[in-house]
Design an enzyme around this catalytic site. Sequence first.
Site, short mmCIF file in Angstrom:
data_model
loop_
_atom_site.label_atom_id
_atom_site.label_comp_id
_atom_site.label_asym_id
_atom_site.label_seq_id
_atom_site.Cartn_x
_atom_site.Cartn_y
_atom_site.Cartn_z
N TYR A 33 0.64 -1.31 0.06
CA TYR A 33 0.18 0.04 -0.11
C TYR A 33 0.99 1.12 -0.09
O TYR A 33 2.35 1.06 0.20
CB TYR A 33 -0.98 -0.17 1.07
CG TYR A 33 -0.51 0.34 2.55
CD1 TYR A 33 0.72 -0.33 3.04
CD2 TYR A 33 -0.61 1.65 3.13
CE1 TYR A 33 1.16 -0.30 4.20
CE2 TYR A 33 -0.20 2.02 4.37
CZ TYR A 33 0.63 1.09 4.95
OH TYR A 33 1.31 1.50 6.31
N GLU A 182 11.66 2.53 14.47
CA GLU A 182 10.86 3.65 13.90
C GLU A 182 9.40 3.52 14.82
O GLU A 182 9.40 2.83 15.69
CB GLU A 182 10.55 3.49 12.49
CG GLU A 182 10.14 2.12 12.14
CD GLU A 182 10.04 1.78 10.76
OE1 GLU A 182 9.84 2.94 9.70
OE2 GLU A 182 9.77 0.53 10.29
N LEU A 207 11.02 1.21 7.20
CA LEU A 207 10.55 1.74 6.21
C LEU A 207 11.27 2.93 5.82
O LEU A 207 11.22 4.04 6.55
CB LEU A 207 9.02 1.85 6.25
CG LEU A 207 8.51 2.35 4.98
CD1 LEU A 207 8.36 0.99 3.95
CD2 LEU A 207 7.28 2.77 4.94
N1 PLP Z 1 7.68 3.83 8.82
C1 PLP Z 1 6.67 3.05 8.92
C2 PLP Z 1 6.63 1.62 9.67
C3 PLP Z 1 5.46 3.68 8.42
O1 PLP Z 1 4.34 3.11 8.27
C4 PLP Z 1 5.56 5.01 7.68
C5 PLP Z 1 4.17 5.49 7.00
O2 PLP Z 1 3.22 4.70 7.05
C6 PLP Z 1 6.52 5.49 7.62
C7 PLP Z 1 8.00 5.19 8.21
C8 PLP Z 1 6.92 6.80 7.17
O3 PLP Z 1 6.79 6.99 5.63
P1 PLP Z 1 6.10 8.03 4.91
O4 PLP Z 1 7.04 9.17 5.31
O5 PLP Z 1 6.44 7.67 3.50
O6 PLP Z 1 4.81 8.20 5.16
#
Ligand code: PLP
Length: 296
Positions: A33, A182, A207
């Site tokens: 997603y 995170e 991520l």
């Molecule tokens: N880490 C995780 C586990 C996430 O689910 C998300 C966003 O949903 C992020 C980091 C941050 O990603 P982004 O800045 O692309 O939304």
Amino acid sequence: MPRIVYVNGEYLPYAQASVHVEDRGFQFADGVYEVIGCIHGHLADETGHLDRLERSLAELKMPMPVSRETLRFLMRECLRRNHLKNAGIYIQITRGAARRDFKFPDPNTTGQSLVIIASSFNFDGNAAVLHGVKVKTLEDIRWKRRDIKTVALLAQALAKQEAVEEGLGDAWMVDPQGFITEGSASNAWIITKDQTLLTRPVSHDILRGVTRTAIEKICAEKKIKIIERAFTVHEAYEAVEAFTSSATALITSVIEIDGHKIGEGKPGPITKEIYNEYRAYVDGLRGEQVHWEAGL
Ligand code: PLP
């Protein structure tokens, strides 16, 4: 006016929008997603999110179900049909519906599922952004490919629920060595006494946020020093500021970690500066949006 959702080639009223009972997303979490914020009509970091979507799909050996151009159109159409200018747009793609079997179905006979949902979101009056959130740390129990944005989110849901049940805003997850990985749905940052930003380097452990990538660009422009290295829970307690970044939380201050007040217990000046710069960047005032590269 009913909410409209895009499901596999159709725009449907929310109440009738559904996927098959044997969809592999439902049975195996066999899907990915993306979440893109639409802020005052601007799709924030759209390019970066679509870059990451393609990469997540490729890692799971799935093609894009439609072209990038079509996706861009479908997202805008979901916004238009729901009269939204401020929203979180959720794109979900699975390997489709097939008789239950662990091995992949034949892609020639099984089409992928594509769902796009736009949900209204108030970016301006977000209490978490205005006042900051309190978080707790807990063990990161996720699988080993956290760099792929899959729909397998149970560990994060459990973490968030535990935090919420304790009256907190979020959870920061911790690896077996005692380093923060995170947030439950965001990247974690701290600012040390010498005004340096620390965030965990890119690896399979986290991520790689698209918002994180934009923050790197902003900090380079503003000469704010970032060091990519893992930091411990104890270092987080000692931070002068801390924040999380994500497509919907944007840049949200963390004002307390496990009961330890961070700085003065309210959003600090560097976090606020980065937030304001990010908002200006989304409004198109800082030139081109950044691309996202896996960097692994
Ligand atoms: N880490 C995780 C586990 C996430 O689910 C998300 C966003 O949903 C992020 C980091 C941050 O990603 P982004 O800045 O692309 O939304």
